[in-house]
Structures are given as structure tokens and as C-alpha cells.
Design an enzyme around this catalytic site. Structure first.
Site, PDB file in Angstrom:
ATOM      1  N   SER B   8       0.987  -1.265  -0.011  1.00  0.00           N
ATOM      2  CA  SER B   8      -0.017  -0.114   0.197  1.00  0.00           C
ATOM      3  C   SER B   8       0.982   1.218   0.013  1.00  0.00           C
ATOM      4  CB  SER B   8      -0.779  -0.025   1.180  1.00  0.00           C
ATOM      5  OG  SER B   8      -1.624   1.215   1.203  1.00  0.00           O
ATOM      6  N   HIS B   9       0.260   2.421  -0.255  1.00  0.00           N
ATOM      7  CA  HIS B   9       1.083   3.522  -0.228  1.00  0.00           C
ATOM      8  C   HIS B   9       0.895   4.036   1.186  1.00  0.00           C
ATOM      9  CE1 HIS B   9       1.185   3.805  -4.382  1.00  0.00           C
ATOM     10  NE2 HIS B   9       1.738   5.074  -4.350  1.00  0.00           N
ATOM     11  N   SER B  10       0.194   3.704   2.003  1.00  0.00           N
ATOM     12  CA  SER B  10      -0.050   4.132   3.481  1.00  0.00           C
ATOM     13  C   SER B  10       0.357   2.679   4.324  1.00  0.00           C
ATOM     14  CB  SER B  10      -1.482   4.431   3.572  1.00  0.00           C
ATOM     15  OG  SER B  10      -1.852   4.301   4.812  1.00  0.00           O
ATOM     16  N   ASP B  66      -2.196  -1.291  -3.948  1.00  0.00           N
ATOM     17  CA  ASP B  66      -3.070  -0.404  -4.138  1.00  0.00           C
ATOM     18  C   ASP B  66      -3.272   0.464  -5.341  1.00  0.00           C
ATOM     19  OD1 ASP B  66      -1.013   1.109  -3.303  1.00  0.00           O
ATOM     20  OD2 ASP B  66      -2.120   1.995  -1.404  1.00  0.00           O
ATOM     21  N   SER B  69       1.994   3.336  -9.075  1.00  0.00           N
ATOM     22  CA  SER B  69       3.341   3.315  -8.669  1.00  0.00           C
ATOM     23  C   SER B  69       3.847   2.364  -7.846  1.00  0.00           C
ATOM     24  CB  SER B  69       3.701   4.955  -8.078  1.00  0.00           C
ATOM     25  OG  SER B  69       3.072   5.033  -6.848  1.00  0.00           O
TER      26      SER B  69
END
Lengths: 207, 129
Positions: B8-10, B66, B69
């Protein structure tokens, strides 16, 4: 141009990213996630730190180091994209310690090919490619026509600049900006803009 | 058991997914990574690489992500691996949360990679690259 000159140009690219980080992030905030400038500056700061502490005598190793530091430290999409470009360049120039103007065509060609494959993007998707592809084609044409080094570099930067301007007129098809669809029109692409700044820095350091 | 890597980015989203899979698929080898190495939103290729190596077995690894990138970093991480491992790893286009959780549940009951990939086709969402 010797390895140390290449190193100096890359350090200056890092300085330009640092100077323009708020500008690039503002462009990104309009259509993406607002971190492009800060990501680029951060990645290149690692490169500058490494270059200040290490000597290189092989361009392949130098470019590979840049690739790895950008891939590992940038965070956003620009890390793997610019990282892939430097990785492709590193393979080609392994064992070399000198560059001349005719190598510029190969450098741009490999960058373009690498970034297209990694990002699965094409011209007019409103990405880095919209600055990089016209710059590559301009260099290729000028070298074929035996233009002077200065002319090759100046036309390259002009082509990239025109490409950046064109990104204002088109719809984003890749990355976070693509979620905006038609609302991305009117905004210039931050990735194309950082590519333009990189190419301009190369020109400014040679001429 | 098929290894599952969730990117995930988070960091918080990664932790949240893991919280659910730990409850529903306790024995499945699942690792969720999120955020950059300095805690920003983004993905970190080195953590992705470590996660793949950690859950890797001959049963293979499925990677979920997600946003686009994260996929690029996942692809690069896979390229850094040995040839024999590479061919046993798939990056999956599926709804992120549903994909990770259901794949973990299937892995937990020893379903193989091909079965899980087939199931994932139902929640394919033609992710933007």
C-alpha cells in the site's frame, strides 16, 4: 566529457530539483498527489551525498548508483521511472569513462525506452514521455544533420519545453492525474516538467 | 502455502489489512508493507523485496498493490530476484483489500497459486498503471 564532469552535471541536476521542489510539487498538487518535487529532491539529495563521499571511474557504476538511490529513496512513481532510465543507461555505458555529444542520443533513447516500458505510457498520455520523446527525436535529427553541439543541446531543450507546454492541452491517461480525466486539461504535467529541467541542466552545464 | 505480499502507499492501510488477515487466515504467510522508509505516503522497493523473500516458498507468491506506482516498484523488486523465483511470482490485478483477504484465506486452506489466481479474476478491476 570525463566521469567527473558527468558527476558534476548530476549533482547540479540535484541542486535544480532542490531549487524547484516547491514548484514541481505545486504542479503535482493540482492533478496528482503533490509530492513530485519533494520526492525528486529527496532522491537526488541521496545521490549528491553519495557523490560527495565516493569516487567513480566507470560510468556504468556511476549511473547504476544513481538508479539504485532514486529507486530506493524517491517513493512516488518518479523513483521507478527515472530509476529505470538510469539503470538502462548504466548497462550501455558499463566500462566506459568518457562521453561525447553523440552518446546523448543513446542516453535519451534508452531513457525513453525504459520509461515507456516501466510506465506502460505513450506519447500524449501527459507524462515524462511528452518532454522526453520530442527531445530525443530532436537530438537524433540534429546529429544526423551534423548540427553543432550547442545547436543540438539548445534544440533538445526547446523540444522538451514545447512538449511540456503541450501537456497543458491534453488529458492525463496515466498515474494519479488520470483519475481526473478531462479536469486534468489546463495543467502542465509535473513529470514532463522535471524532465525538461533535467535536460536544461545538462545543456546549461555543457554550453 | 502461497505467500501473499500486500503493498500500500499507506503504512496504516497495510497494518489494517494485516489486522484482518491475521484474524481470518492466521497461518497464511502474509506480509503487508506500506509507506516509504521515512514514513511518507509511497512505496519502498527494499521493503517489498524483503517481504517477497520472507514469504517465498516453492508454492509461489502473489503480490497485491493499491495504486499504480506500487505496481512499478513491485515489478522492479521482482526483476531483482533470481530467475527461478521470478517465474513463481505474480503481480495481481484485483481489488486490493478483497484480493489480499480472500487470497490469504485460500492460502490458509492450502489452495494453490493457480486456484487463487483463477478466483482473483472475479475481482479484477483493470487497474490503472
Amino acid at each position: 566529457m570525463k566521469v567527473d564532469n558527468v558527476k558534476k552535471i548530476i549533482i547540479n541536476i540535484g541542486n535544480i530539483m532542490e531549487e524547484n521542489k516547491s514548484f514541481l510539487s505545486e504542479l503535482d498538487a493540482a492533478i496528482g498527489d503533490g509530492d513530485h518535487g519533494h520526492n525528486m529532491a529527496k532522491g537526488f539529495n541521496f545521490v549528491i551525498e553519495d557523490f560527495n563521499n565516493n569516487d567513480y571511474d566507470d560510468l556504468g557504476l556511476l549511473f547504476k548508483k544513481v538508479a539504485m538511490l532514486l529507486i530506493s529513496n524517491v517513493g512516488g512513481a518518479s523513483g521507478p521511472l527515472y530509476g529505470t532510465a538510469f539503470m538502462e543507461i548504466s548497462k550501455e555505458f558499463s566500462g566506459r569513462d568518457e562521453l561525447n555529444i553523440s552518446d546523448l542520443e543513446k542516453i535519451l533513447e534508452l531513457s525513453l525506452k525504459g520509461i515507456k516500458l516501466r510506465g506502460k505510457a505513450e506519447l500524449d498520455d501527459k507524462t515524462i514521455i511528452d518532454a522526453l520523446q520530442p527531445a530525443y527525436l530532436s537530438v537524433k535529427k540534429d546529429l544526423e544533420n551534423n548540427e553543432s553541439e550547442n545547436q543540438v543541446l539548445e534544440n533538445m531543450v526547446m523540444a522538451a519545453e514545447k512538449g511540456v507546454e503541450h501537456t497543458k492541452e491534453i488529458i492525463a491517461k496515466k498515474g494519479r492525474a488520470s483519475y481526473l480525466g478531462e479536469r486534468s486539461i489546463g495543467h502542465q504535467d509535473p513529470g514532463a516538467t522535471s524532465t525538461y529541467l533535467i535536460l536544461k541542466t545538462i545543456k546549461d552545464n555543457i554550453i | 502455502m502461497v505467500g501473499i505480499v500486500a503493498i500500500s502507499h499507506s503504512g496504516k492501510l497495510a497494518e489494517g489489512i494485516l489486522e484482518i488477515t491475521e484474524q481470518m487466515a492466521k497461518n497464511a504467510p502474509v506480509i503487508a508493507v506500506g509507506g516509504t522508509n521515512d514514513g511518507r505516503i509511497g512505496t519502498d522497493i527494499n521493503r517489498i523485496l524483503n517481504a517477497i523473500n520472507e514469504v517465498y516458498s516453492e508454492d509461489g507468491v502473489l503480490i497485491f498493490y493499491d495504486l499504480g506506482s506500487a505496481m512499478m516498484n513491485a515489478e522492479m523488486a521482482v526483476e531483482f530476484l533470481d530467475e527461478d523465483k521470478k517465474s513463481n511470482i505474480e503481480i495481481v490485478d484485483a481489488a486490493f483489500v478483497e484480493g489480499v483477504i480472500s487470497a490469504a484465506v485460500y492460502s490458509n486452506i492450502n489452495m494453490d497459486k493457480e486456484f487463487i489466481l483463477d478466483e482473483m479474476k472475479k475481482i479484477k478491476i483493470n487497474k490503472r498503471d
